[in-house]
Every structure is written in C-alpha cells, then in structure tokens.
Design an enzyme around this catalytic site. Sequence first.
Site, PDB file in Angstrom:
ATOM      1  N   ASP A 213       0.813  -1.223   0.000  1.00  0.00           N
ATOM      2  CA  ASP A 213       0.000   0.000   0.000  1.00  0.00           C
ATOM      3  C   ASP A 213       0.845   1.271   0.000  1.00  0.00           C
ATOM      4  O   ASP A 213       0.313   2.367  -0.069  1.00  0.00           O
ATOM      5  CB  ASP A 213      -0.924  -0.013   1.230  1.00  0.00           C
ATOM      6  CG  ASP A 213      -1.979   1.082   1.184  1.00  0.00           C
ATOM      7  OD1 ASP A 213      -2.520   1.350   0.094  1.00  0.00           O
ATOM      8  OD2 ASP A 213      -2.268   1.673   2.241  1.00  0.00           O
ATOM      9  N   SER A 238      -6.777   5.221  -0.068  1.00  0.00           N
ATOM     10  CA  SER A 238      -7.097   3.948  -0.705  1.00  0.00           C
ATOM     11  C   SER A 238      -8.586   3.662  -0.557  1.00  0.00           C
ATOM     12  O   SER A 238      -9.183   3.911   0.488  1.00  0.00           O
ATOM     13  CB  SER A 238      -6.300   2.813  -0.061  1.00  0.00           C
ATOM     14  OG  SER A 238      -4.915   3.074  -0.117  1.00  0.00           O
ATOM     15  N   GLN A 288      -5.215  -1.872  -6.898  1.00  0.00           N
ATOM     16  CA  GLN A 288      -5.799  -0.950  -5.920  1.00  0.00           C
ATOM     17  C   GLN A 288      -6.403   0.249  -6.628  1.00  0.00           C
ATOM     18  O   GLN A 288      -5.850   0.751  -7.609  1.00  0.00           O
ATOM     19  CB  GLN A 288      -4.732  -0.453  -4.947  1.00  0.00           C
ATOM     20  CG  GLN A 288      -5.276   0.495  -3.873  1.00  0.00           C
ATOM     21  CD  GLN A 288      -4.172   1.044  -2.978  1.00  0.00           C
ATOM     22  OE1 GLN A 288      -3.613   2.088  -3.262  1.00  0.00           O
ATOM     23  NE2 GLN A 288      -3.855   0.329  -1.908  1.00  0.00           N
TER      24      GLN A 288
END
Length: 297
Positions: A213, A238, A288
């Site tokens: 991430d 996110s 993502q």
Amino acid sequence: MSPDDRPDALEDLLDLLDLERIEEDIFRGLSRLAVIPRVFGGQVAAQALVAAGRTVPADRTAHSLHAYFLRTGDVGAPIVYTVDRIRDGRSFSSRRVVAIQHGQPIFHLSASFHTYEEGLEHQSPMPPAPDPETLPTAAETLLPSHAAGFMDQEAADRLLEARAAVDLRYVDSPPYGSVGTPREPRSQVWFRTAGKLTDDPLLHICLATYVSDMTLLDPVLLAHGRGGWVTGDVVGASLDHAMWFHRPFRADEWLLYDQTSPSSHGGRGLGQARIYTRDGSLAISVIQEGVIRVPRD
C-alpha cells in the site's frame, strides 16, 4: 543479520502485527504514525490478514485477499478485528474480517487460504530492472526533493520514519521528486524488510501486504506530475485493495514491485502491479483503486 539483530523500527512493526487475542476469533491491534495523520491502509490490511490467518489450519497459506477501506482510522485508538469463519473445505478456507473503531467498521477484508497442490505452471516474465544495491536508499532519494523545495523537513522526516522498517528503493525518481513533470504512469521499486524474519509464511505474506500500500498509486501521480500526499498537491486515500499470492517468497529478500496505472477519472485512480522475487519468480499480483483529488485554492 539474524532475527536477533533487527533494527528497532522492524521490531516495532512486528509487534504491531502480533495481535492480541481478546476472545475466540476476536483480536485487537494498535497503530503507528504514518506519513499522514491517520491509520496507514497497509497496516490495517496486514493486521486483518494476521487475524484471519490465525483461524485457519496451519497447512493453508493465503492465496488471495479483497479489501475495502470504509472510514479513516484513528491512530490513537485500538482496532478490533472480528473474524467470520465462512467456510473450511477440503482444500480451501474462506474468512471475512471486519475492523472496528469507536463502534464503527473502518475496513473489511475477505481472504482465502489454500493447501498447496501440484498444477499447471506458467507466468509473465519479470521486466528488466537494475540491481537493488545499485539504487539510492530512501534517505538518498529524499535529498534532491528536499533541496528542490518539493518537500519540507517535517514531511521528509515523517516519510523516513514511516518507512524505516522497510528498505525501499526507487528505480526512477518517485512522484515527490518529479513534481510538475508528467511521466509515463509506471514505477518500479525494490523492497525488503530492514532485517531478517522467521520462516513463518503468513508473516512474509502480511509484511508484503503492508508494503504493497506504500507506492501502488505512484503511477497515477507520475502521469500528472503530482508529488502526492507528502507534498500536499493532492489529497486522497485507498478505496479498495486486492492481492493474489502465486508463489512462495520471503519479504526479507529483495522483491521487485513493478507498478502501472491504466486509468484515472472521476476523482479515482487505479494502480496495478506485479511483485517478483529477485530470481524472476512472479510472487504476487496487486490491484488498488484510490480517491485522488486536487485541493481547491
């Protein structure tokens, strides 16, 4: 370096992932400061996967996860993870995890675990990349950005502290080093933990989840010459995160994170990536989407 000689930052991260079991299938975790003042998404995803993994048979390793970030996490409050044992089949186990703070869900994750078996075999080849030891360290990468005025000292210190448990090296300059200069929406980084780990496969998978991430939306920023959350020329977070774990790997050995962005539109940007071991084995695929907004004056 042996596990007994790890730097303090990595020990702190491992402590963060060692959740407290407070009831059957209920766990509690703490948080650490991130680049921006909220819970880092990679942390909550990794902790949720730890919680799920502690409820499956020992011979089953995670092969996929799908997660949604629902609310901003409070760094100062514990996070409670509740695990729902959806199914245990002959080869697969499915788990659903909800992360709760202040009585509200902030994140949920679905994960699947699989007993190893033989099958068909092929993979996409590893793209070219320089050896990680030839690349600048995180601190060396920050120097030109700081000197150019793209980032103040406080932001630089926060970034280095947030990533101190990981040796992460950019093949090309990061978004905060390319402000105002749009580039191809692609980024490569090599990463490994800043010390040796035990052999627990779940630990290596959870640490790769944590790191995944950190930079996956970089290609979106590069396409528009934006420095990102550290420089303050965009704001975002996110939205969802998915990973598939294809082959064994170690998070304390160099991994190549090859990242691209096929699209940004409507205040959202998509990042997709493949993670390879140093010998060219495709270990992980990642996708993502994040909300990315330009601040109004």
